[in-house]
Design an enzyme around this catalytic site. Structure first.
Site, mmCIF file in Angstrom:
data_model
loop_
_atom_site.group_PDB
_atom_site.id
_atom_site.type_symbol
_atom_site.label_atom_id
_atom_site.label_comp_id
_atom_site.label_asym_id
_atom_site.label_seq_id
_atom_site.Cartn_x
_atom_site.Cartn_y
_atom_site.Cartn_z
ATOM 1 N N LYS A 75 0.858 -1.178 0.000
ATOM 2 C CA LYS A 75 0.000 0.000 0.000
ATOM 3 C C LYS A 75 0.902 1.238 0.000
ATOM 4 O O LYS A 75 2.036 1.187 0.501
ATOM 5 C CB LYS A 75 -0.911 -0.020 1.240
ATOM 6 C CG LYS A 75 -2.005 -1.102 1.165
ATOM 7 C CD LYS A 75 -3.189 -0.601 0.392
ATOM 8 C CE LYS A 75 -4.228 -1.644 0.032
ATOM 9 N NZ LYS A 75 -5.112 -2.111 1.066
ATOM 10 N N ALA A 127 -8.275 -7.758 -7.099
ATOM 11 C CA ALA A 127 -7.881 -8.923 -6.305
ATOM 12 C C ALA A 127 -8.218 -8.657 -4.840
ATOM 13 O O ALA A 127 -8.213 -7.511 -4.379
ATOM 14 C CB ALA A 127 -6.389 -9.187 -6.461
ATOM 15 N N LYS A 183 -6.303 7.583 -12.571
ATOM 16 C CA LYS A 183 -6.764 6.590 -11.594
ATOM 17 C C LYS A 183 -7.017 7.261 -10.238
ATOM 18 O O LYS A 183 -7.990 6.930 -9.546
ATOM 19 C CB LYS A 183 -5.725 5.468 -11.465
ATOM 20 C CG LYS A 183 -6.120 4.358 -10.521
ATOM 21 C CD LYS A 183 -6.196 2.999 -11.182
ATOM 22 C CE LYS A 183 -6.900 1.976 -10.310
ATOM 23 N NZ LYS A 183 -6.223 0.716 -10.200
ATOM 24 N N SER A 254 -11.462 -0.592 -2.331
ATOM 25 C CA SER A 254 -10.342 -1.018 -1.482
ATOM 26 C C SER A 254 -10.342 -0.243 -0.164
ATOM 27 O O SER A 254 -9.973 -0.775 0.883
ATOM 28 C CB SER A 254 -9.023 -0.815 -2.219
ATOM 29 O OG SER A 254 -8.914 0.528 -2.630
ATOM 30 N N GLU A 266 -5.594 4.285 1.997
ATOM 31 C CA GLU A 266 -4.667 5.042 1.152
ATOM 32 C C GLU A 266 -5.163 6.472 0.904
ATOM 33 O O GLU A 266 -4.705 7.138 -0.016
ATOM 34 C CB GLU A 266 -4.455 4.312 -0.183
ATOM 35 C CG GLU A 266 -3.728 2.986 -0.023
ATOM 36 C CD GLU A 266 -3.360 2.324 -1.345
ATOM 37 O OE1 GLU A 266 -2.160 2.133 -1.630
ATOM 38 O OE2 GLU A 266 -4.280 1.971 -2.107
HETATM 39 N N1 LIG Z 1 -6.207 -5.230 -4.738
HETATM 40 C C1 LIG Z 1 -6.525 -4.698 -5.905
HETATM 41 O O1 LIG Z 1 -7.495 -5.129 -6.565
HETATM 42 C C2 LIG Z 1 -5.709 -3.580 -6.493
HETATM 43 C C3 LIG Z 1 -5.914 -3.212 -7.838
HETATM 44 C C4 LIG Z 1 -5.123 -2.195 -8.392
HETATM 45 C C5 LIG Z 1 -4.181 -1.547 -7.624
HETATM 46 N N2 LIG Z 1 -4.019 -1.900 -6.320
HETATM 47 C C6 LIG Z 1 -3.005 -1.177 -5.553
HETATM 48 O O2 LIG Z 1 -1.936 -2.079 -5.274
HETATM 49 C C7 LIG Z 1 -1.364 -1.779 -3.998
HETATM 50 C C8 LIG Z 1 -1.481 -3.017 -3.105
HETATM 51 O O3 LIG Z 1 -2.849 -3.288 -2.899
HETATM 52 P P1 LIG Z 1 -3.351 -4.695 -2.302
HETATM 53 O O4 LIG Z 1 -4.828 -4.651 -2.335
HETATM 54 O O5 LIG Z 1 -2.647 -5.810 -2.946
HETATM 55 O O6 LIG Z 1 -2.846 -4.527 -0.796
HETATM 56 P P2 LIG Z 1 -2.626 -5.657 0.304
HETATM 57 O O7 LIG Z 1 -3.511 -6.834 0.034
HETATM 58 O O8 LIG Z 1 -2.711 -4.975 1.632
HETATM 59 O O9 LIG Z 1 -1.123 -6.146 0.028
HETATM 60 C C9 LIG Z 1 0.029 -5.502 0.465
HETATM 61 C C10 LIG Z 1 0.757 -6.489 1.364
HETATM 62 O O10 LIG Z 1 2.095 -6.058 1.538
HETATM 63 C C11 LIG Z 1 2.441 -6.277 2.916
HETATM 64 N N3 LIG Z 1 3.606 -5.454 3.215
HETATM 65 C C12 LIG Z 1 3.687 -4.150 3.584
HETATM 66 N N4 LIG Z 1 4.980 -3.774 3.743
HETATM 67 C C13 LIG Z 1 5.724 -4.872 3.463
HETATM 68 C C14 LIG Z 1 7.115 -5.126 3.463
HETATM 69 N N5 LIG Z 1 8.023 -4.180 3.788
HETATM 70 N N6 LIG Z 1 7.536 -6.374 3.155
HETATM 71 C C15 LIG Z 1 6.667 -7.340 2.832
HETATM 72 N N7 LIG Z 1 5.316 -7.171 2.822
HETATM 73 C C16 LIG Z 1 4.869 -5.939 3.127
HETATM 74 C C17 LIG Z 1 1.178 -5.919 3.646
HETATM 75 O O11 LIG Z 1 1.164 -6.391 4.949
HETATM 76 P P3 LIG Z 1 0.355 -5.624 6.143
HETATM 77 O O12 LIG Z 1 -0.787 -4.915 5.524
HETATM 78 O O13 LIG Z 1 -0.024 -6.729 7.055
HETATM 79 O O14 LIG Z 1 1.324 -4.679 6.745
HETATM 80 C C18 LIG Z 1 0.140 -6.600 2.768
HETATM 81 O O15 LIG Z 1 0.029 -7.945 3.104
HETATM 82 C C19 LIG Z 1 -2.147 -0.569 -3.464
HETATM 83 O O16 LIG Z 1 -1.499 0.617 -3.786
HETATM 84 C C20 LIG Z 1 -3.479 -0.671 -4.199
HETATM 85 O O17 LIG Z 1 -4.162 0.563 -4.293
HETATM 86 C C21 LIG Z 1 -4.735 -2.905 -5.743
#
Ligand SMILES: NC(=O)c1ccc[n+]([C@@H]2O[C@H](COP(=O)([O-])OP(=O)(O)OC[C@H]3O[C@@H](n4cnc5c(N)ncnc54)[C@H](OP(=O)(O)O)[C@@H]3O)[C@@H](O)[C@H]2O)c1
Length: 300
Positions: A75, A127, A183, A254, A266
């Site tokens: 994030k 996702a 976006k 999200s 975010e």
């Molecule tokens: N999900 C979607 O559908 C989607 C679509 C397009 C764009 N995005 C973007 O993609 C980004 C990620 O989204 P997401 O939904 O995948 O988030 P997410 O499920 O929260 O995944 C991020 C993961 O990274 C972990 N993390 C944080 N710092 C870390 C580090 N230093 N080392 C290893 N792991 C670490 C987090 O752990 P903790 O939270 O436990 O700290 C969390 O498990 C965001 O910017 C989002 O806006 C997401």
């Protein structure tokens, strides 16, 4: 290609599982997810069905060779700590790709990594982190990757080809900064309202008063972007926002998902950044500001 994905959550795990088909992939994530992957593999359900054995670690310390590509999928608020840790495995040839949302992720990476190494991306895949070891691929989408200076370089074409080669539909962006802004404007208009009203995205168009609010926020955010040098059409941005709402009508944004899990959102990297930029130009930011206060009021 040797690929390391920092932030194995929803989107990072999905891309990792898909990229594994033709590449050597390492996922770096949190303990419970990594332990589950080590024990039973990584499961992707819904639009994609996979159960893969994939290299997964809690830190980059076990990675013995420098990756060709390092993908950041934490994030936006975790960007600095993640890139600081990842720095040890960034060689002179490693390319760093931010696949994150928000207007400040790339700038945060630039503080620690030479900007010539950085590329950025926007994806409309959806996702959801269902439980450790399990990711739901809730919506198939497209991905746009680009050099920060907009050039169609050999390396960006190579990465786009790699993504397309394993079925992640991807195109080269001529202006990734504009794509990131687009976006962010769409997200600024959808995410806080769905969080405040605790509704699915589609409700924003079912309720005419909420649709009016979406339009007003979208106009203010677009105005901030244009005052900062973008050249975006108000009508196109509102149409785009409505298109995203229609395509994701059954989804929870999200931000609402994070809020419900009691996690940080975010908002600072989206509406917060818009307010900061708007204030710098001395223009109206009151709606974005009100949305930030509204979300804060739910948390405090
Ligand atoms: N999900 C979607 O559908 C989607 C679509 C397009 C764009 N995005 C973007 O993609 C980004 C990620 O989204 P997401 O939904 O995948 O988030 P997410 O499920 O929260 O995944 C991020 C993961 O990274 C972990 N993390 C944080 N710092 C870390 C580090 N230093 N080392 C290893 N792991 C670490 C987090 O752990 P903790 O939270 O436990 O700290 C969390 O498990 C965001 O910017 C989002 O806006 C997401």
């Amino acid at each position: 290609m040797n690929i390391v994905i920092i932030g194995a959550g929803a989107i990072g795990s999905l891309f990792g599982a898909l990229l594994l088909k033709n590449n050597n992939v390492w996922l770096i994530g949190r303990k419970s997810h990594i332990s589950a992957i080590k024990k039973s593999g990584l499961v992707i359900e819904d639009k994609t069905q996979l159960n893969v054995k994939i290299n997964a670690e809690e830190s980059v310390d076990r990675i013995t060779s420098f990756p060709d590509l390092l993908i950041l999928t934490v994030k936006s608020y975790d960007t600095e700590s993640a890139i600081l840790e990842a720095r040890k495995i960034i060689s002179k040839d490693t390319i760093v790709l931010s696949l994150q949302n928000g207007l400040d992720s790339v700038d945060k990476i630039k503080k620690f990594v030479d900007c010539k190494k950085i590329i950025a991306g926007v994806t409309t895949h959806g996702a959801f982190f269902y439980k450790p070891g399990f990711i739901k691929h809730t919506g198939k989408g497209t991905t746009i990757l680009g050099e920060l200076n907009g050039q169609k370089t050999k390396r960006i074409v190579n990465i786009v080809d790699t993504f397309n080669g394993i079925g992640i539909e991807t195109i080269v962006s001529k202006n990734i900064i504009r794509d990131l802004w687009t976006k962010a404007i769409v997200n600024s208009s959808i995410n806080p309202l769905t969080t405040f009203f605790q509704c699915k995205n589609g409700y924003l168009l079912k309720n005419p008063i909420l649709e009016k609010l979406v339009e007003k926020v979208c106009m203010e955010s677009t105005n901030i972007a244009n005052t900062d040098g973008l050249n975006l059409s108000y009508d196109e941005m509102f149409e785009k926002t409505k298109e995203v709402i229609r395509n994701t009508s059954e989804n929870q944004s999200s931000m609402l998902q994070s809020f419900k899990k009691g996690k940080k959102t975010e908002i600072e990297s989206i509406n917060g950044k818009l307010v900061e930029i708007g204030r710098k130009h001395d223009i109206d930011v009151s709606l974005n500001e009100m949305l930030i206060y509204s979300i804060e009021s739910l948390i405090k």
